[in-house]
Design an enzyme around this catalytic site. Sequence first.
Site, PDB file in Angstrom:
ATOM      1  N   HIS A 214      14.274  15.414 -25.366  1.00 14.41           N
ATOM      2  CA  HIS A 214      14.541  16.920 -25.821  1.00 14.41           C
ATOM      3  C   HIS A 214      14.211  16.613 -27.655  1.00 14.41           C
ATOM      4  O   HIS A 214      14.540  15.639 -28.044  1.00 14.41           O
ATOM      5  CB  HIS A 214      16.165  17.120 -25.418  1.00 14.41           C
ATOM      6  CG  HIS A 214      16.439  18.639 -25.836  1.00 14.41           C
ATOM      7  ND1 HIS A 214      16.525  18.722 -27.332  1.00 14.41           N
ATOM      8  CD2 HIS A 214      16.708  19.568 -25.065  1.00 14.41           C
ATOM      9  CE1 HIS A 214      16.992  20.411 -27.292  1.00 14.41           C
ATOM     10  NE2 HIS A 214      17.044  20.615 -26.041  1.00 14.41           N
ATOM     11  N   ASP A 295      21.690   9.879 -25.321  1.00 15.07           N
ATOM     12  CA  ASP A 295      22.044  11.404 -25.196  1.00 15.07           C
ATOM     13  C   ASP A 295      22.251  11.683 -23.858  1.00 15.07           C
ATOM     14  O   ASP A 295      21.787  11.640 -22.834  1.00 15.07           O
ATOM     15  CB  ASP A 295      20.435  12.142 -25.425  1.00 15.07           C
ATOM     16  CG  ASP A 295      20.489  13.826 -25.306  1.00 15.07           C
ATOM     17  OD1 ASP A 295      21.407  14.163 -24.806  1.00 15.07           O
ATOM     18  OD2 ASP A 295      19.371  14.235 -25.446  1.00 15.07           O
ATOM     19  N   GLN A 298      22.942  15.557 -20.004  1.00 16.27           N
ATOM     20  CA  GLN A 298      22.688  16.027 -18.625  1.00 16.27           C
ATOM     21  C   GLN A 298      23.500  14.973 -17.814  1.00 16.27           C
ATOM     22  O   GLN A 298      23.284  14.804 -16.470  1.00 16.27           O
ATOM     23  CB  GLN A 298      21.260  16.153 -18.408  1.00 16.27           C
ATOM     24  CG  GLN A 298      20.528  16.787 -19.109  1.00 16.27           C
ATOM     25  CD  GLN A 298      20.812  18.380 -18.751  1.00 16.27           C
ATOM     26  OE1 GLN A 298      21.374  18.787 -17.871  1.00 16.27           O
ATOM     27  NE2 GLN A 298      20.457  19.290 -19.803  1.00 16.27           N
ATOM     28  N   LYS A 321      27.475  22.753 -21.547  1.00 13.35           N
ATOM     29  CA  LYS A 321      26.984  22.241 -20.241  1.00 13.35           C
ATOM     30  C   LYS A 321      28.072  21.711 -19.306  1.00 13.35           C
ATOM     31  O   LYS A 321      27.614  21.527 -18.043  1.00 13.35           O
ATOM     32  CB  LYS A 321      25.917  21.290 -20.656  1.00 13.35           C
ATOM     33  CG  LYS A 321      24.638  21.827 -21.529  1.00 13.35           C
ATOM     34  CD  LYS A 321      23.455  20.716 -21.488  1.00 13.35           C
ATOM     35  CE  LYS A 321      22.608  20.783 -22.803  1.00 13.35           C
ATOM     36  NZ  LYS A 321      21.782  22.350 -22.320  1.00 13.35           N
ATOM     37  N   CYS A 462      12.339  22.412 -24.440  1.00 14.15           N
ATOM     38  CA  CYS A 462      12.641  21.806 -25.439  1.00 14.15           C
ATOM     39  C   CYS A 462      11.952  20.290 -25.360  1.00 14.15           C
ATOM     40  O   CYS A 462      12.513  19.392 -25.914  1.00 14.15           O
ATOM     41  CB  CYS A 462      14.031  21.828 -26.226  1.00 14.15           C
ATOM     42  SG  CYS A 462      14.389  23.347 -26.880  1.00 14.15           S
TER      43      CYS A 462
END
Length: 523
Positions: A214, A295, A298, A321, A462
Amino acid sequence: MVLSFTSFMSQTIYACTLLFVLENASGYASFRPLGMSRSATRSRGVASRRIVKVAATRESSSVDNENLSLDDNDQKQWWQTIKLEGDSLAKETRPDFPILFTNCPSDDEKSSKPLIYLDSAATSQKPNFVTDAILNYYQTSNSNVHRGAHYLSREATAQYEKARDAIANLVNSHSRNEIVFTSGATEAINLVASTYGRANIQSGDEIIISELEHHSNIVPWQILAEEKGAILRFVPVDPTNGCLDMKAFQSLLNPNTKIVSLQHVSNVLGCINPIHDIVQLTRSSASKDCKILLDACQSVPHMKVNVQQLGVDFLAASGHKMCGPTGIGFLWGKEDILNSMPPYMGGGEMIDEVYTTHSTFAKAPARFEAGTPAIAQSVGLGAAIQYLNDIGGMERIEKYEHELADYLLRRMTEVEGIQVLGPPVGTPRGATVSFVCDKVHASDLGTFLDMEGVAIRAGHHCCQPLHRSLGYSHSARASLYFYNTKEEIDRFIEVLEDTIKFLGGIGTSDLDDDDEDDFVPFI
């Protein structure tokens, strides 16, 4: 040059252009305004809602969600006989999300379409438990946190710090002091790049990220590398499996590697990176001082994440999220590393002592939480974590989402005219499926699916470097969460096939980068 309808609508110069739709033998024709190319007119005219036959054509070919079609021999398709074992999770939780019962306005303005929300990779919906917790905080406990002697301040502080404890337990942190509240994952990554990075990266040092990332895990490192004279290296995607190229990653590691920063789960391809292998290779081949940032935007909302088992040094995640409010996220970092880092911002809360000549700073996490924090948002995030635990925990969520993702992927691979991106069927992946259609532009797919109440995302998500490496400028993306159902996937596939059949015969796709830069979605 062929532009999508969405691109066209964003240009005000054409807002007043009168499109005359004439019926011809094939069903459609559009008047071409002066100065507009025939191909551009064709795309814009076709995609326009002024084409009165769109609704009729699509309605006649659609199938009621409760009366799935059978073939000529009345034999059910494979997907009509499947029942997902974990679907009770969606049935139990959907009543907690009033927005999922939204009816979207239809084209004829006389009827509506039930919302099918397939955009949770961009942001999840929020249950009543979370919104009630935020409202209750403002109505009963609103005050600034820390140092206040009165009841409201003590109560606000207790709720704020309770949320920190909830995050620490969620990721199995060694200590609550390793959890730093941020505005989201973007700020968390920037915090590490701006503090640890500026204090430790020197000219000639190397930073490894990947093409999957991202933009929030690319741009901060680009800024740092340019400022320090460091070298930024990218791990490519393995075209054979739609995942990170681990051989290339291993080849990039060397004693000059000082930072490795990678996604846990791709927000486009859905692939799950082998973090244990990445950590092992990094510890054996990179600099002994190399730090690994993950990261986890997700992954944390969808699966059990244990930082002690992963072995990374930093982890960034966002609250919105995972059923939490927007504007809140967190950075997890090893406590000794956090305490060795300089402050990110100066102000109240983050100090130890302030003199006219100098200041000393508090230890983590206060060192990185200058000023009045996002108290209500933190309370909301804490409530979101409690909610996820109360509905069965991350193990139950992960198990059901694996079923959903596998079912969605299997159905997507049978849709004619699309190319599914990422790992193939049978490979563990997140509940996100991105795809491209040769004949239909992603934004047109998104627009026409929206007309049927189906919410997906279209754009580069992104991830422009990733799309360029794959040879596309944009893609469409359907992303799931535990509140989605098999029936919603079936309806999505039905509408998708109808839309491709309708638009594909006309042609609205031109994936040339220069043409498509007019339409730049944010996520």
